[in-house]
Write a protein that holds these residues in place. Structure first.
Motif, mmCIF file in Angstrom:
data_model
loop_
_atom_site.group_PDB
_atom_site.id
_atom_site.type_symbol
_atom_site.label_atom_id
_atom_site.label_comp_id
_atom_site.label_asym_id
_atom_site.label_seq_id
_atom_site.Cartn_x
_atom_site.Cartn_y
_atom_site.Cartn_z
ATOM 1 N N PRO A 55 8.374 4.234 -1.262
ATOM 2 C CA PRO A 55 7.724 3.121 -0.546
ATOM 3 C C PRO A 55 7.314 3.506 0.876
ATOM 4 O O PRO A 55 6.243 3.112 1.341
ATOM 5 C CB PRO A 55 8.791 2.026 -0.552
ATOM 6 N N ASP A 56 8.165 4.283 1.562
ATOM 7 C CA ASP A 56 7.820 4.714 2.928
ATOM 8 C C ASP A 56 6.573 5.597 2.921
ATOM 9 O O ASP A 56 5.687 5.455 3.779
ATOM 10 C CB ASP A 56 8.990 5.483 3.547
ATOM 11 N N GLN A 57 6.509 6.504 1.965
ATOM 12 C CA GLN A 57 5.337 7.377 1.864
ATOM 13 C C GLN A 57 4.093 6.565 1.508
ATOM 14 O O GLN A 57 2.999 6.855 1.984
ATOM 15 C CB GLN A 57 5.580 8.463 0.811
ATOM 16 N N ALA A 58 4.269 5.545 0.672
ATOM 17 C CA ALA A 58 3.143 4.704 0.280
ATOM 18 C C ALA A 58 2.557 3.973 1.489
ATOM 19 O O ALA A 58 1.336 3.864 1.632
ATOM 20 C CB ALA A 58 3.581 3.698 -0.778
ATOM 21 N N VAL A 59 3.431 3.473 2.356
ATOM 22 C CA VAL A 59 2.959 2.784 3.561
ATOM 23 C C VAL A 59 2.207 3.759 4.464
ATOM 24 O O VAL A 59 1.142 3.431 5.022
ATOM 25 C CB VAL A 59 4.142 2.142 4.321
ATOM 26 N N ARG A 60 2.745 4.988 4.611
ATOM 27 C CA ARG A 60 2.060 5.997 5.428
ATOM 28 C C ARG A 60 0.713 6.377 4.804
ATOM 29 O O ARG A 60 -0.270 6.615 5.511
ATOM 30 C CB ARG A 60 2.948 7.231 5.603
ATOM 31 N N PHE A 61 0.670 6.455 3.462
ATOM 32 C CA PHE A 61 -0.576 6.754 2.765
ATOM 33 C C PHE A 61 -1.637 5.697 3.077
ATOM 34 O O PHE A 61 -2.796 6.020 3.381
ATOM 35 C CB PHE A 61 -0.327 6.812 1.253
ATOM 36 N N CYS A 62 -1.244 4.430 3.007
ATOM 37 C CA CYS A 62 -2.186 3.339 3.269
ATOM 38 C C CYS A 62 -2.692 3.370 4.712
ATOM 39 O O CYS A 62 -3.878 3.112 4.970
ATOM 40 C CB CYS A 62 -1.525 1.990 2.975
ATOM 41 N N ALA A 63 -1.802 3.675 5.635
ATOM 42 C CA ALA A 63 -2.210 3.767 7.038
ATOM 43 C C ALA A 63 -3.172 4.941 7.243
ATOM 44 O O ALA A 63 -4.158 4.835 7.979
ATOM 45 C CB ALA A 63 -0.974 3.936 7.925
ATOM 46 N N LEU A 76 1.244 -1.283 -2.798
ATOM 47 C CA LEU A 76 2.699 -1.234 -2.929
ATOM 48 C C LEU A 76 3.165 -1.892 -4.225
ATOM 49 O O LEU A 76 4.122 -1.425 -4.857
ATOM 50 C CB LEU A 76 3.356 -1.912 -1.724
ATOM 51 N N ASP A 77 2.484 -2.957 -4.641
ATOM 52 C CA ASP A 77 2.828 -3.579 -5.923
ATOM 53 C C ASP A 77 2.447 -2.673 -7.090
ATOM 54 O O ASP A 77 3.157 -2.617 -8.103
ATOM 55 C CB ASP A 77 2.130 -4.932 -6.057
ATOM 56 N N LEU A 78 1.330 -1.969 -6.972
ATOM 57 C CA LEU A 78 0.954 -0.984 -7.991
ATOM 58 C C LEU A 78 2.036 0.085 -8.114
ATOM 59 O O LEU A 78 2.451 0.454 -9.219
ATOM 60 C CB LEU A 78 -0.378 -0.314 -7.629
ATOM 61 N N LEU A 79 2.471 0.583 -6.973
ATOM 62 C CA LEU A 79 3.508 1.611 -6.950
ATOM 63 C C LEU A 79 4.799 1.098 -7.577
ATOM 64 O O LEU A 79 5.415 1.775 -8.419
ATOM 65 C CB LEU A 79 3.774 2.046 -5.499
ATOM 66 N N ALA A 80 5.217 -0.113 -7.192
ATOM 67 C CA ALA A 80 6.453 -0.692 -7.725
ATOM 68 C C ALA A 80 6.369 -0.886 -9.235
ATOM 69 O O ALA A 80 7.332 -0.630 -9.962
ATOM 70 C CB ALA A 80 6.755 -2.011 -7.027
ATOM 71 N N TYR A 93 5.940 -7.227 -11.553
ATOM 72 C CA TYR A 93 4.926 -6.730 -10.621
ATOM 73 C C TYR A 93 3.516 -6.875 -11.177
ATOM 74 O O TYR A 93 2.559 -7.065 -10.420
ATOM 75 C CB TYR A 93 5.223 -5.283 -10.219
ATOM 76 N N GLN A 94 3.384 -6.800 -12.498
ATOM 77 C CA GLN A 94 2.068 -6.999 -13.092
ATOM 78 C C GLN A 94 1.587 -8.429 -12.854
ATOM 79 O O GLN A 94 0.401 -8.666 -12.603
ATOM 80 C CB GLN A 94 2.111 -6.708 -14.598
ATOM 81 N N LYS A 95 2.506 -9.395 -12.906
ATOM 82 C CA LYS A 95 2.135 -10.785 -12.625
ATOM 83 C C LYS A 95 1.668 -10.937 -11.184
ATOM 84 O O LYS A 95 0.727 -11.680 -10.903
ATOM 85 C CB LYS A 95 3.319 -11.711 -12.905
ATOM 86 N N ARG A 96 2.335 -10.242 -10.272
ATOM 87 C CA ARG A 96 1.918 -10.276 -8.862
ATOM 88 C C ARG A 96 0.503 -9.705 -8.703
ATOM 89 O O ARG A 96 -0.338 -10.258 -7.989
ATOM 90 C CB ARG A 96 2.896 -9.487 -7.996
#
Length: 290
Positions: A55-63, A76-80, A93-96
């Motif tokens: 999740p931390d890497q995902a946030v850095r990726f998005c930034a 992040l929901d895709l990743l989860a 998560y698919q519902k989200r």
């Protein structure tokens, strides 16, 4: 690729890297690895499905790729979902994700339109097609008065005069020494409004009237009932929404030189047929017809 089009988080990562390479940025994977604080071979493993971003890497990726807050949430929901170990968690998560995609089909939310009218203002503005037409007519090169608008729109002058007074009270138009002018560029009616049905009906009835009067000689008109898969229907709806976004982007900076009606419908006529349980007599009739 837009993040909302991604089937998996990995597919979006790969699309972003491909885009960076096409833009002439060398060592895109290595640069991303530095940003994520990992080795470039780890990024390669992620792309091959052998490892996952944290999740931390995902946030850095998005930034790093400058995704907005809502796009980051979606990623992040895709990743989860893709990392989930159980069907229940994946389904959560698919519902989200599905809820977010459904929200994006509402153009008001998709385009981030926050300003709205009160229920009373909506009733006055969307009660018929005439107030909207008069408002937009006031954006054309002037001068404008009730008589000219009545002739152009084929509406009695008394009705136009009343609509102009109404629009002035709402703050949409203003009377100047040169005539009536628009004071508000556009308004968007959300699909949750109680008047949404009337709004669409008003313009479709106006189109039918014009088609009847003109014999279909002007404009482009297309209607069809077609069958397709649920997957194709979703893809087509997204194509239509992209067309509307592109049209909006073209219309906003365009100078006001004429008025046009832009209407479009795409919706399920019937739900996908389900297998129904036949009665014994119906089964016999079905078997005898084979």
């Amino acid at each position: 690729m837009n993040v909302y089009e991604a089937k998996t988080y990995c597919a979006f990562v790969l699309a972003c890297l491909d885009g960076a390479r096409e833009a002439g940025k060398k060592g895109a994977a290595r640069r991303l690895a530095l940003e994520l604080k990992c080795h470039s071979t780890y990024v390669s493993q992620v792309l091959r499905g052998k490892a996952d971003l944290s999740p931390d890497q995902a946030v850095r990726f998005c930034a790093y790729f400058k995704l907005g807050a809502e796009q980051t949430d979606f990623f992040l929901d895709l990743l989860a979902r893709d990392r989930a170990a159980t069907k229940e968690t994946k389904a959560h998560y698919q519902k989200r994700l599905d809820r977010r995609l459904a929200e994006l089909s509402d153009m008001k939310k998709r385009w981030g339109i926050a300003e709205s009218l009160t229920a009373e203002q909506e009733s006055r503005y969307y009660g018929s097609w005439i107030p909207q037409a008069v408002h937009l007519y006031c954006q054309l090169p002037g001068p404008h008065d009730a008589a000219r608008m009545a002739t152009a729109l084929a509406v009695p002058e008394e009705r136009i005069a009343k609509v102009l007074r109404d629009l002035a009270e709402l703050g949409f138009v203003e009377k100047t020494s040169a005539g009536w002018v628009s004071r508000r560029d556009s308004v968007h009616l959300g699909k949750d409004s109680a008047l949404i049905g009337r709004y669409h009906a008003n313009w479709r009835l106006k189109t039918i009237a014009d088609l009847t009067a003109q014999g279909g000689a002007f404009g482009t008109h297309y209607s069809a009932v077609v069958s397709m898969s649920a997957k194709t229907a979703k893809e087509l709806q997204e194509l239509i929404l992209k067309h509307l976004e592109a049209a909006r982007d073209a219309i906003i900076p365009s100078p006001s030189e004429g008025l046009y009606v832009h209407s479009l419908d795409f919706y399920p006529l019937v739900a996908a047929p389900e297998r129904v349980k036949l009665s014994e007599s119906a089964k016999k009739r079905e078997e005898s017809s084979r």
